[in-house]
Design a protein around this motif. Structure first.
Motif, mmCIF file in Angstrom:
data_model
loop_
_atom_site.group_PDB
_atom_site.id
_atom_site.type_symbol
_atom_site.label_atom_id
_atom_site.label_comp_id
_atom_site.label_asym_id
_atom_site.label_seq_id
_atom_site.Cartn_x
_atom_site.Cartn_y
_atom_site.Cartn_z
ATOM 1 N N ARG A 93 35.787 44.579 43.509
ATOM 2 C CA ARG A 93 36.513 45.849 43.588
ATOM 3 C C ARG A 93 36.829 46.311 42.166
ATOM 4 O O ARG A 93 37.710 45.769 41.504
ATOM 5 N N THR A 94 36.120 47.334 41.721
ATOM 6 C CA THR A 94 36.293 47.835 40.358
ATOM 7 C C THR A 94 37.684 48.378 40.141
ATOM 8 O O THR A 94 38.295 48.174 39.084
ATOM 9 N N ASP A 95 38.229 49.080 41.164
ATOM 10 C CA ASP A 95 39.565 49.659 41.010
ATOM 11 C C ASP A 95 40.621 48.578 40.799
ATOM 12 O O ASP A 95 41.532 48.724 39.976
ATOM 13 N N VAL A 96 40.480 47.463 41.520
ATOM 14 C CA VAL A 96 41.419 46.357 41.374
ATOM 15 C C VAL A 96 41.272 45.706 40.000
ATOM 16 O O VAL A 96 42.262 45.362 39.344
ATOM 17 N N ALA A 97 40.042 45.540 39.537
ATOM 18 C CA ALA A 97 39.815 44.932 38.232
ATOM 19 C C ALA A 97 40.463 45.752 37.122
ATOM 20 O O ALA A 97 41.096 45.209 36.202
ATOM 21 N N LEU A 98 40.325 47.092 37.194
ATOM 22 C CA LEU A 98 40.925 47.965 36.183
ATOM 23 C C LEU A 98 42.451 47.902 36.251
ATOM 24 O O LEU A 98 43.134 47.811 35.228
ATOM 25 N N ALA A 99 42.995 47.970 37.478
ATOM 26 C CA ALA A 99 44.452 47.905 37.631
ATOM 27 C C ALA A 99 44.990 46.565 37.153
ATOM 28 O O ALA A 99 46.044 46.493 36.507
ATOM 29 N N ALA A 100 44.266 45.490 37.432
ATOM 30 C CA ALA A 100 44.694 44.149 37.007
ATOM 31 C C ALA A 100 44.762 44.067 35.488
ATOM 32 O O ALA A 100 45.686 43.485 34.917
ATOM 33 N N GLY A 101 43.759 44.662 34.822
ATOM 34 C CA GLY A 101 43.759 44.649 33.367
ATOM 35 C C GLY A 101 44.932 45.412 32.796
ATOM 36 O O GLY A 101 45.574 44.967 31.828
ATOM 37 N N ARG A 102 45.250 46.557 33.390
ATOM 38 C CA ARG A 102 46.389 47.354 32.908
ATOM 39 C C ARG A 102 47.703 46.610 33.097
ATOM 40 O O ARG A 102 48.640 46.767 32.304
ATOM 41 N N LEU A 103 47.790 45.806 34.158
ATOM 42 C CA LEU A 103 49.024 45.079 34.450
ATOM 43 C C LEU A 103 49.116 43.750 33.717
ATOM 44 O O LEU A 103 50.100 43.025 33.850
ATOM 45 N N GLY A 104 48.093 43.409 32.944
ATOM 46 C CA GLY A 104 48.170 42.203 32.123
ATOM 47 C C GLY A 104 47.641 40.944 32.776
ATOM 48 O O GLY A 104 48.009 39.828 32.369
ATOM 49 N N ALA A 105 46.775 41.090 33.797
ATOM 50 C CA ALA A 105 46.185 39.896 34.409
ATOM 51 C C ALA A 105 45.278 39.187 33.404
ATOM 52 O O ALA A 105 44.589 39.819 32.607
ATOM 53 N N SER A 106 45.257 37.865 33.439
ATOM 54 C CA SER A 106 44.457 37.085 32.491
ATOM 55 C C SER A 106 42.998 36.972 32.903
ATOM 56 O O SER A 106 42.128 36.801 32.047
ATOM 57 N N ASP A 107 42.727 37.054 34.208
ATOM 58 C CA ASP A 107 41.349 36.938 34.679
ATOM 59 C C ASP A 107 41.281 37.517 36.087
ATOM 60 O O ASP A 107 42.317 37.723 36.746
ATOM 61 N N TYR A 108 40.060 37.794 36.526
ATOM 62 C CA TYR A 108 39.848 38.393 37.845
ATOM 63 C C TYR A 108 38.526 37.870 38.388
ATOM 64 O O TYR A 108 37.512 37.887 37.687
ATOM 65 N N PHE A 109 38.530 37.366 39.634
ATOM 66 C CA PHE A 109 37.286 36.881 40.223
ATOM 67 C C PHE A 109 37.381 36.946 41.740
ATOM 68 O O PHE A 109 38.480 37.156 42.297
ATOM 69 N N THR A 110 36.258 36.793 42.403
ATOM 70 C CA THR A 110 36.226 36.872 43.861
ATOM 71 C C THR A 110 36.234 35.472 44.473
ATOM 72 O O THR A 110 35.950 34.479 43.798
ATOM 73 N N LYS A 111 36.538 35.434 45.744
ATOM 74 C CA LYS A 111 36.553 34.152 46.448
ATOM 75 C C LYS A 111 35.157 33.597 46.654
ATOM 76 O O LYS A 111 35.002 32.456 47.116
ATOM 77 N N GLY A 112 34.161 34.396 46.275
ATOM 78 C CA GLY A 112 32.791 33.906 46.401
ATOM 79 C C GLY A 112 32.387 32.933 45.305
ATOM 80 O O GLY A 112 31.393 32.217 45.451
ATOM 81 N N VAL A 113 33.112 32.891 44.199
ATOM 82 C CA VAL A 113 32.746 31.973 43.125
ATOM 83 C C VAL A 113 33.044 30.540 43.569
ATOM 84 O O VAL A 113 33.938 30.294 44.388
ATOM 85 N N SER A 114 32.297 29.606 43.014
ATOM 86 C CA SER A 114 32.500 28.206 43.395
ATOM 87 C C SER A 114 33.843 27.702 42.876
ATOM 88 O O SER A 114 34.399 28.236 41.898
ATOM 89 N N LEU A 115 34.357 26.679 43.517
ATOM 90 C CA LEU A 115 35.627 26.099 43.077
ATOM 91 C C LEU A 115 35.497 25.493 41.687
ATOM 92 O O LEU A 115 36.465 25.450 40.922
#
Length: 466
Positions: A93-115
């Motif tokens: 979700r591009t919109d979430v990634a952009l909002a997360a960056g503005r709010l100071g999130a350190s990283d962003y990923f989906t549940k599809g990535v391996s553990l």
């Protein structure tokens, strides 16, 4: 602001996810390397986040409930702007990634990535935060020198020992002492030596808060709770989290609010103005006052039941005039701190100036001494502070505000103390030699010292050897 990591303990991660199966799989995968706490919703997340320090947060953006992940991220950032928060979504979700960056999130990923990928990215963020904490610790050490509780007198050494002992527990503490004795400094000293040191220290001066906004300052309010409440506000209890809340000048707290404070101390519960939600009070509370608490109860400025609750541990700081051997120790302490702050190369205080310090009554206690040393440094043009810079305590301006009888008595006491101080200084604390110079017996000299509040010990110098 708080520093999350506790020295020697495992790295802790708060995982906030409504998907119980996913949360369990992540926690199980990370268990060997990290201490993972899982919660399913925003309410529990906020309670956990305020109750203890975490090294990182894993947050599901699509959180079930009234508060979504982005809104919860905003709230977590208000509590601690430094803790790393990694956002997780079920899909790109591009919109979430952009909002997360503005709010100071350190990283962003989906549940599809391996553990395994998730673990590596999380550990990379934690390693970077560890480096930041190390730098913060170095800066904090430099600042902490200002808040050292200093003194070599028996009274202060006992007080420091007691302060370290009670710092290990969470019981309420009542600090008493005159204005300027260092109640705020002692409270910070207790906090820094406690298990809560990585959480906030929040000082509140009850005398400085207008009565109309007092409840909001301490307990917070919701948006629309009263006229002018355009947005929600966290109170001091909430800001302190699991740290320490100092309520200075506690006898100035409005009587009608004291039952709410008593409830927070007894049950650990309180509510914001305009909210029915019960919040947990995790902070350790230290109260301070320059008044006699029992007299404040008689004057109906302090509830008796609240007094018994805040007086679990009582620490009293004696006035500076009652522990004169601490005067030169404190003066040199303030000299080191203020020299560094002002960028001055001044490393000592002349004996004549120190004699004036020892002779002064110090009605403003350590704060007055600190201000005097700072003023002397401002005007000092040599490598040490001389007696000519002690004018605020030697020019006698205070006499002008006193009636004749009081001014006369004060002048006689000051003269006696100055004369005795000079004798002890000249004769290196030898009572026999000083008494002979004064023309009195040793017993008479000791009585004079007692009346002046002096002892010979601070003036004694070790004999030369060799």
């Amino acid at each position: 602001m708080r520093s999350a990591r506790k020295t020697g303990g495992p790295l802790t991660v708060l995982l906030i996810d409504s998907d119980a199966a996913y949360a369990a799989s992540v926690a199980d995968y990370l268990r060997d390397r990290l201490d993972v706490h899982t919660v399913p919703d925003a309410f529990q997340a906020l309670d956990h986040f305020q109750a203890r320090a975490y090294d990182a947060v894993l947050l599901d953006v699509e959180l079930a409930g009234v508060t979504d992940g982005l809104e919860l991220l905003r709230q977590l950032r208000q509590i601690d702007r430094l803790v790393p928060v990694l956002l997780v979504t079920s899909g790109e979700r591009t919109d979430v990634a952009l909002a997360a960056g503005r709010l100071g999130a350190s990283d962003y990923f989906t549940k599809g990535v391996s553990l395994d990928v998730l673990a590596r990215r999380l550990l990379t963020v934690l390693e970077g935060r560890a480096s930041e904490r190390h730098r913060d610790a170095l800066e904090r050490d430099a600042k902490d020198a200002h808040w050292e509780f200093v003194g070599e007198s028996d009274a202060i050494q006992r007080l420091i020992k007691d302060a370290v002992t009670v710092s290990a527990v969470g019981s309420p503490i009542l600090l008493t002492g005159e204005h300027g004795t260092g109640k705020d400094v002692l409270a910070r000293y207790i906090h820094r030596h406690s298990p809560r040191a990585d959480h906030p220290f929040v000082p509140v001066n009850c005398a400085a808060i207008p009565e109309g906004i007092f409840e909001s300052e301490i307990f917070g309010h919701e948006r629309g709770a009263f006229t002018g409440a355009s947005q929600a506000r966290r109170g001091s209890f909430e800001i302190a989290g699991a740290g320490t809340l100092l309520l200075d000048e506690i006898t100035e707290m409005p009587m009608q609010l004291q039952p709410k404070l008593l409830r927070a101390l007894q049950s650990g519960e309180y509510s914001r103005i305009g909210s029915e939600r019960i919040q947990q009070a995790h902070a350790r509370v230290i109260c301070a006052t320059n008044r006699d608490p029992l007299q404040a109860i008689e004057a109906q400025r302090l509830r008796q039941d609240l007094y018994y609750r805040i007086n679990v541990v009582h620490l009293h700081i004696p006035a500076l005039r009652e522990r004169r051997e601490d005067i030169p120790v404190l003066a040199r302490h303030f000299l080191r701190i203020k020299s560094r702050e002002l960028g001055k190369q001044v490393d000592s205080i002349a004996p004549e100036a120190e004699a004036l310090l020892m002779a002064h009554d110090w009605p403003g206690n350590a704060r007055e001494l600190e201000n005097l040393i700072e003023r002397a440094l401002v005007f000092c043009r040599a490598s040490r502070i001389g007696p000519e810079l002690m004018s605020p305590i030697s020019e006698g301006a205070a006499f002008l505000a006193l009636p004749w009888e009081q001014a006369r008595d004060l002048a006689m006491r000051r003269f006696a103390r100055s004369y005795l101080t000079a004798l002890l200084h000249v004769y290196a604390g030898s009572v026999s030699r000083a008494a002979r110079a004064m023309g009195v017996s040793r017993q008479a000299f000791y009585k004079a010292l007692d009346r002046a509040g002096l002892t010979a010990e601070p003036f004694r110098r070790p004999a030369n050897r060799g």
